[in-house]
Scaffold this motif. Structure first.
Motif, PDB file in Angstrom:
ATOM      1  N   MET A 105      -3.731   3.035  31.910  1.00  0.00           N
ATOM      2  CA  MET A 105      -3.142   4.320  32.258  1.00  0.00           C
ATOM      3  C   MET A 105      -1.777   4.485  31.602  1.00  0.00           C
ATOM      4  SD  MET A 105      -3.707   7.047  34.108  1.00  0.00           S
ATOM      5  CE  MET A 105      -4.771   6.576  35.456  1.00  0.00           C
ATOM      6  N   LYS A 106      -0.952   3.446  31.713  1.00  0.00           N
ATOM      7  CA  LYS A 106       0.376   3.501  31.101  1.00  0.00           C
ATOM      8  C   LYS A 106       0.265   3.704  29.597  1.00  0.00           C
ATOM      9  CE  LYS A 106       4.462   0.612  30.263  1.00  0.00           C
ATOM     10  NZ  LYS A 106       5.106  -0.685  30.549  1.00  0.00           N
ATOM     11  N   LEU A 163      -0.860   7.378  28.708  1.00  0.00           N
ATOM     12  CA  LEU A 163       0.187   8.381  28.910  1.00  0.00           C
ATOM     13  C   LEU A 163       1.309   8.223  27.893  1.00  0.00           C
ATOM     14  CD1 LEU A 163       0.258   8.374  32.795  1.00  0.00           C
ATOM     15  CD2 LEU A 163      -0.587  10.185  31.319  1.00  0.00           C
ATOM     16  N   GLN A 186      -4.046   1.363  39.979  1.00  0.00           N
ATOM     17  CA  GLN A 186      -4.421   2.232  38.877  1.00  0.00           C
ATOM     18  C   GLN A 186      -5.851   2.729  39.056  1.00  0.00           C
ATOM     19  OE1 GLN A 186      -3.123   1.222  34.875  1.00  0.00           O
ATOM     20  NE2 GLN A 186      -5.259   1.374  34.261  1.00  0.00           N
ATOM     21  N   GLN A 230      -3.999  13.271  35.206  1.00  0.00           N
ATOM     22  CA  GLN A 230      -2.884  12.350  35.396  1.00  0.00           C
ATOM     23  C   GLN A 230      -1.710  12.779  34.522  1.00  0.00           C
ATOM     24  OE1 GLN A 230      -5.080  11.333  32.061  1.00  0.00           O
ATOM     25  NE2 GLN A 230      -5.888  10.609  33.990  1.00  0.00           N
ATOM     26  N   ALA A 253       2.689  11.514  33.835  1.00  0.00           N
ATOM     27  CA  ALA A 253       3.784  10.584  34.130  1.00  0.00           C
ATOM     28  C   ALA A 253       5.069  11.396  34.228  1.00  0.00           C
ATOM     29  CB  ALA A 253       3.904   9.529  33.042  1.00  0.00           C
ATOM     30  N   LEU A 295       5.768   2.871  36.896  1.00  0.00           N
ATOM     31  CA  LEU A 295       5.878   2.127  35.644  1.00  0.00           C
ATOM     32  C   LEU A 295       7.123   1.248  35.695  1.00  0.00           C
ATOM     33  CD1 LEU A 295       5.025   4.821  32.926  1.00  0.00           C
ATOM     34  CD2 LEU A 295       3.568   3.006  33.801  1.00  0.00           C
ATOM     35  N   THR A 306      10.009   6.144  36.872  1.00  0.00           N
ATOM     36  CA  THR A 306       8.889   6.869  36.267  1.00  0.00           C
ATOM     37  C   THR A 306       7.605   6.514  36.993  1.00  0.00           C
ATOM     38  OG1 THR A 306       9.979   6.903  34.107  1.00  0.00           O
ATOM     39  CG2 THR A 306       7.613   7.289  34.133  1.00  0.00           C
ATOM     40  N   TRP A 307       6.846   7.568  37.320  1.00  0.00           N
ATOM     41  CA  TRP A 307       5.640   7.396  38.123  1.00  0.00           C
ATOM     42  C   TRP A 307       4.426   7.989  37.403  1.00  0.00           C
ATOM     43  CZ3 TRP A 307       6.327   4.959  42.865  1.00  0.00           C
ATOM     44  CH2 TRP A 307       7.642   4.876  43.333  1.00  0.00           C
ATOM     45  N   ILE A 308       3.304   7.311  37.551  1.00  0.00           N
ATOM     46  CA  ILE A 308       2.019   7.855  37.101  1.00  0.00           C
ATOM     47  C   ILE A 308       1.352   8.500  38.312  1.00  0.00           C
ATOM     48  CG2 ILE A 308      -0.282   7.321  36.239  1.00  0.00           C
ATOM     49  CD1 ILE A 308       0.965   4.986  34.734  1.00  0.00           C
ATOM     50  N   THR A 352      -2.015  10.495  39.597  1.00  0.00           N
ATOM     51  CA  THR A 352      -3.407  10.815  39.290  1.00  0.00           C
ATOM     52  C   THR A 352      -3.987  11.605  40.459  1.00  0.00           C
ATOM     53  OG1 THR A 352      -3.611   8.777  38.035  1.00  0.00           O
ATOM     54  CG2 THR A 352      -5.651   9.874  38.668  1.00  0.00           C
TER      55      THR A 352
END
Length: 590
Positions: free
Chosen positions: A106-107, A110, A145, A169, A171, A196, A206-208, A210
């Motif tokens: 995911m990281k 993005l 995740q 999703q 970030a 993250l 920093t955020w993911i 979804t």
């Protein structure tokens, strides 16, 4: 091991597989750039370092744990060239595929998306179309995740089985607060959040995020959390990402809408002189020569000069020049000017003017006849101007005749149009006489921004809505076209609708004498009827352009024998608001 699996289990021929490593190079004797090359699969250990090149690679499967976006970008470069690519019937064949294994998929995805936006000039939403996760995360290293696609994880419990499928999703970088707690406080379900590089001591984290396809209330809550915790310097960036989040959700929402195809829209037809069916157009109507004198030859607003003005340069004995202005009325015989008129006749003036005002849609004889009528009947006889004054004013006179010809041509077009319009008809069963929306060619501009508006539209056929704005340009009031779109979207008899793109050859349009009419909205009803809606503000309701659009819209509806509807609506008409006008039209209430 991989090669053995491919031949034994997948029945792939050995000659179609090449191994290219430091020790083994199976490319010898084969030219990868040749369409006749038998190699279809390449197994390599270090694709970035080994230097092999093949423009025809369309699918990449990475078995190594890739940890940074730069390596991923380089790997993607192996499959992005796609020479000789052509549009295929099956959408799956219109894409290249990269299957990449990573403990932080995911990281990585993005970060890669941000690289497309910042470094390669992609629109953020176009980048979302390019990057689609289709792998399972490493549960041990990334427990929070999510997977975008359900791949049969047998570790899901009964609660997880009830969760909505993640489809979007983004970030975002926020302040120091814990985003997970904020979302739990608002009780927004099925949103998954992971940080993250977790570090609670940082000022910005920093955020993911979804999400599944959220309803309007859920999205509003989430947006409020994001914007209220966004540092001022990042506000514009996070607003763009919110818009991207809506877009990704809308793409998923539109999948169910797009299961129902857009019906072909019948066009108006007219019989040509040979009796053949032709699509109704002004070009066909005005293909014959027209008679300009039929619409008048009086020049209004033209007045010839009454006085001649010139300059005389006089050389003095001292070597200097003196400039003297000379003025004379047209009737006076001033030697300086008189020689210019001595040989001018009416026929010569008419000949000169006829050449200046010629048109491709008129023969020279017709133009000369029209110019002769203007000069002889109107200017010399009726208005009593002298031939000398007309000659002296020949340039503005030619311009005035050109304007009159164009004005008369428009009158001729309008007369032909009004004569032919009631004769038009439709052949809905013949697709060659219908307009067909091509989803690949719907390219909206100035798209609707949900975050700026107050509604998350549910029935628009495409994820993006063309040129729809919540507020008027002044920002002081809600746009009435927006209110019309809301009324359409909320109507239970509407299956879906499309905001029509104006001035596009790939949009539905009707023709008036003075140009194409692109209605505001195409609506497909639950009962299968097609419905065209045009919105007009009060200041435009009664003008000539609106009347022409109203006329052809009504004829389009009439010719369809009940299969199509047309409505020109306004904010209030006979005491009915926009929703009531639309509903009454659908129900056949006048």
């Amino acid at each position: 091991m991989i090669k053995k699996y491919m031949t034994a289990n997948l029945n792939i021929l050995e000659k179609e597989i090449a191994v290219y490593t430091g020790e083994t190079k199976d490319f010898s004797g084969n030219e990868l750039f040749s369409p006749n090359c038998p190699i279809r699969y390449v197994i390599t250990i270090k694709a970035l370092a080994e230097g092999w090149d093949c423009s025809f690679a369309y699918v990449l499967c990475g078995l190594q744990n890739i940890k940074n976006a730069k390596d991923t970008e380089q790997l993607l470069g192996r499959i992005l060239r796609m020479p000789y690519a052509e549009k295929r019937v099956h959408p799956e064949l219109n894409k290249a595929y990269a299957n990449i294994q990573s403990s932080a998929t995911m990281k990585l995805a993005l970060t890669l998306k941000e690289g497309f936006v910042r470094n390669m000039g992609f629109d953020r939403q176009d980048a979302s179309d390019l990057i689609q996760l289709s792998v399972k995360p490493d549960i041990e290293t990334c427990p929070d995740q999510p997977s975008l696609f359900e791949l049969g994880d047998d570790r899901k419990d009964s609660d997880n089985a009830k969760k909505r499928t993640p489809v979007a999703q983004i970030a975002v970088t926020l302040g120091n607060k814990d985003l997970t707690s904020l979302i739990e406080e608002k009780e927004i379900k099925d949103i998954q959040v992971s940080e993250l590089n977790p570090d609670e001591s940082k000022k910005e984290r920093t955020w993911i995020i979804t999400t599944p396809t959220l309803n309007e209330e859920e999205n509003r809550k989430l947006i409020d959390i994001i914007l209220s915790n966004t540092p001022k310097k990042l506000l514009d960036t996070n607003k763009e990402k919110i818009d991207d989040l809506y877009y990704q959700q809308n793409k998923e929402r539109c999948k169910s809408i797009q299961k129902e195809p857009i019906k072909p829209i019948p066009l108006l037809l007219l019989k040509d002189p040979e009796g053949e069916d032709r699509i109704f157009s002004c070009e066909v109507l005005n293909s014959q020569e027209w008679e300009p004198s039929k619409y008048g030859y009086e020049l209004k607003g033209f007045t010839p000069v009454k006085e001649l003005k010139g300059y005389l340069f006089d050389s003095k004995e001292n070597g200097k020049f003196q400039l003297n202005e000379i003025r004379s009325s047209i009737s006076q015989k001033t030697p300086v000017f008189n020689s210019e008129f001595e040989l001018i006749t009416k026929e010569q003036l008419i000949y000169w003017l006829s050449r200046e005002v010629k048109r491709n849609d008129l023969t020279p004889q017709t133009v000369r006849k029209f110019v002769e009528a203007i000069v002889t009947r109107d200017l010399l006889t009726s208005k009593g101007y002298s031939l000398e004054s007309l000659y002296q004013s020949r340039v503005p006179l030619a311009k005035a005749i050109k304007n009159l010809l164009e004005s008369n041509f428009k009158l001729s077009k309008s007369a032909n149009y009004q004569w032919a319009l009631p004769l038009t008809f439709m052949e809905p069963a013949k697709e060659e006489f219908c307009f067909k929306f091509d989803p690949q060619k719907y390219t909206p501009r100035n798209c609707y921004v949900v975050e700026q508006g107050s509604r998350q539209f549910e029935k628009h056929y495409f994820p993006k809505i063309h040129d729809l704005h919540y507020k008027t340009p002044s920002g002081n009031a809600v746009s009435e076209e927006y209110l019309c779109a809301v009324a359409i979207d909320m109507n239970p008899k509407v299956e879906f609708w499309i905001r029509i793109i104006e001035k596009s050859d790939d949009s539905f349009r009707l023709e008036t004498p003075f140009g194409f009419f692109y209605p505001d909205f195409y609506v497909q009803l639950e009962d299968g009827r097609r419905f065209i809606v045009e919105y007009k503000g009060e200041q435009l309701w009664s003008n000539t352009d609106s009347q022409l659009k109203r006329d052809i819209g009504k004829q389009w509806e009439k010719a369809s024998n009940g299969e199509c509807l047309f409505l020109m609506c306004r904010y209030e008409d006979k005491g009915l608001d926009i929703s009531e006008q639309i509903n009454n039209k659908i129900d056949g209430i006048r």
